[in-house]
Scaffold this motif. Structure first.
Motif, PDB file in Angstrom:
ATOM      1  N   MET A 176       0.838  -1.174   0.000  1.00  0.00           N
ATOM      2  CA  MET A 176       0.000   0.000   0.000  1.00  0.00           C
ATOM      3  C   MET A 176       0.887   1.242   0.000  1.00  0.00           C
ATOM      4  O   MET A 176       1.887   1.308   0.678  1.00  0.00           O
ATOM      5  CB  MET A 176      -0.921  -0.020   1.232  1.00  0.00           C
ATOM      6  CG  MET A 176      -1.890   1.116   1.227  1.00  0.00           C
ATOM      7  SD  MET A 176      -3.406   0.894   2.183  1.00  0.00           S
ATOM      8  CE  MET A 176      -2.886   0.378   3.769  1.00  0.00           C
ATOM      9  N   SER A 177       0.495   2.233  -0.792  1.00  0.00           N
ATOM     10  CA  SER A 177       1.279   3.462  -0.890  1.00  0.00           C
ATOM     11  C   SER A 177       0.930   4.420   0.247  1.00  0.00           C
ATOM     12  O   SER A 177       0.080   4.136   1.086  1.00  0.00           O
ATOM     13  CB  SER A 177       1.019   4.115  -2.242  1.00  0.00           C
ATOM     14  OG  SER A 177      -0.326   4.536  -2.321  1.00  0.00           O
ATOM     15  N   LYS A 178       1.594   5.562   0.242  1.00  0.00           N
ATOM     16  CA  LYS A 178       1.355   6.592   1.242  1.00  0.00           C
ATOM     17  C   LYS A 178      -0.086   7.080   1.132  1.00  0.00           C
ATOM     18  O   LYS A 178      -0.611   7.237   0.035  1.00  0.00           O
ATOM     19  CB  LYS A 178       2.340   7.745   1.013  1.00  0.00           C
ATOM     20  CG  LYS A 178       2.262   8.820   2.048  1.00  0.00           C
ATOM     21  CD  LYS A 178       3.345   9.848   1.851  1.00  0.00           C
ATOM     22  CE  LYS A 178       3.225  10.879   2.964  1.00  0.00           C
ATOM     23  NZ  LYS A 178       4.242  11.892   2.910  1.00  0.00           N
ATOM     24  N   PRO A 179      -0.752   7.338   2.263  1.00  0.00           N
ATOM     25  CA  PRO A 179      -2.131   7.842   2.208  1.00  0.00           C
ATOM     26  C   PRO A 179      -2.229   9.102   1.343  1.00  0.00           C
ATOM     27  O   PRO A 179      -1.335   9.948   1.355  1.00  0.00           O
ATOM     28  CB  PRO A 179      -2.445   8.163   3.666  1.00  0.00           C
ATOM     29  CG  PRO A 179      -1.521   7.319   4.463  1.00  0.00           C
ATOM     30  CD  PRO A 179      -0.265   7.207   3.642  1.00  0.00           C
ATOM     31  N   ARG A 183      -5.318   1.327  -2.996  1.00  0.00           N
ATOM     32  CA  ARG A 183      -3.993   1.948  -3.023  1.00  0.00           C
ATOM     33  C   ARG A 183      -3.730   2.896  -1.863  1.00  0.00           C
ATOM     34  O   ARG A 183      -2.662   3.483  -1.768  1.00  0.00           O
ATOM     35  CB  ARG A 183      -3.787   2.687  -4.345  1.00  0.00           C
ATOM     36  CG  ARG A 183      -3.710   1.766  -5.541  1.00  0.00           C
ATOM     37  CD  ARG A 183      -3.421   2.491  -6.847  1.00  0.00           C
ATOM     38  NE  ARG A 183      -4.491   3.417  -7.236  1.00  0.00           N
ATOM     39  CZ  ARG A 183      -4.394   4.748  -7.188  1.00  0.00           C
ATOM     40  NH1 ARG A 183      -3.294   5.340  -6.771  1.00  0.00           N
ATOM     41  NH2 ARG A 183      -5.405   5.505  -7.561  1.00  0.00           N
ATOM     42  N   GLY A 184      -4.682   3.029  -0.939  1.00  0.00           N
ATOM     43  CA  GLY A 184      -4.429   3.821   0.258  1.00  0.00           C
ATOM     44  C   GLY A 184      -5.080   5.180   0.321  1.00  0.00           C
ATOM     45  O   GLY A 184      -4.706   6.015   1.144  1.00  0.00           O
ATOM     46  N   SER A 242      -7.245   7.979   1.567  1.00  0.00           N
ATOM     47  CA  SER A 242      -7.823   8.214   2.893  1.00  0.00           C
ATOM     48  C   SER A 242      -9.145   8.957   2.835  1.00  0.00           C
ATOM     49  O   SER A 242     -10.031   8.728   3.642  1.00  0.00           O
ATOM     50  CB  SER A 242      -6.858   9.024   3.762  1.00  0.00           C
ATOM     51  OG  SER A 242      -5.695   8.295   4.011  1.00  0.00           O
TER      52      SER A 242
END
Length: 169
Positions: free
Chosen positions: A1-4, A57-58, A60
């Motif tokens: 998972m990538s950065k939020p 993919r994260g 938010s």
């Protein structure tokens, strides 16, 4: 998972001038974002697919900007349990039609709705930042610092006004 990150969806590329304050604010707060033109009515499958992919993919928070019937935020909210913030776009009726379409969601499918147009876009970014800061203490500090800088700027403008008025006496 990538950065939020925050996913920003617009119903039309003509919405961009009203959405740019959100992009500027997210950049200032160092929050990654993606921007996509997609339509609740004209490309519903693409919209749904993007939301599902962004979730994986994260993403938010989703910010959705649309005018007129403004069903984009509702369509996104129906496809995710992540927070969705709707920006009503002033495309007709001074944006009142968009506001009502965005805010009138059925129980259980919430869309946080901000003001019409540019002020709403800026507040959508701040609201997304505040939501994300619940799990990110560094972001929470950046939001607090930004709020303090805004307050200081108002105080400085008042001091300059008072000085100018005192010179007239």
């Amino acid at each position: 998972m990538s950065k939020p990150f925050v996913a920003i969806l617009m119903g039309s590329d003509s919405d961009l001038p009203q959405v740019e304050p959100a992009l500027d604010t997210l950049s200032k707060l160092k929050i990654p974002y993606e921007v996509k033109v997609t339509s609740a009515h004209r490309t519903p499958e693409i919209t749904h697919s993007y939301v599902k992919d962004a979730d994986k993919r994260g993403c938010s928070v989703f910010i959705c900007a649309a005018g007129m019937a403004a069903h984009l935020a509702g369509a996104v909210a129906a496809a995710t349990t992540k927070p969705v913030i709707g920006i009503p776009i002033n495309a007709s009726m001074n944006g009142l039609d968009s506001l009502l379409s965005t805010v009138q969601m059925p129980g259980g499918i919430p869309v946080a709705t901000v003001a019409i147009g540019k002020a709403g876009a800026k507040n959508a970014a701040y609201l997304a930042a505040q939501m994300m800061s619940l799990a990110d203490s560094e972001l929470a500090q950046r939001v607090k610092d930004d709020r303090a800088a805004n307050a200081k700027a108002v105080q400085e403008k008042d001091a300059a006004l008072q000085a100018r008025l005192a010179q007239k006496d």
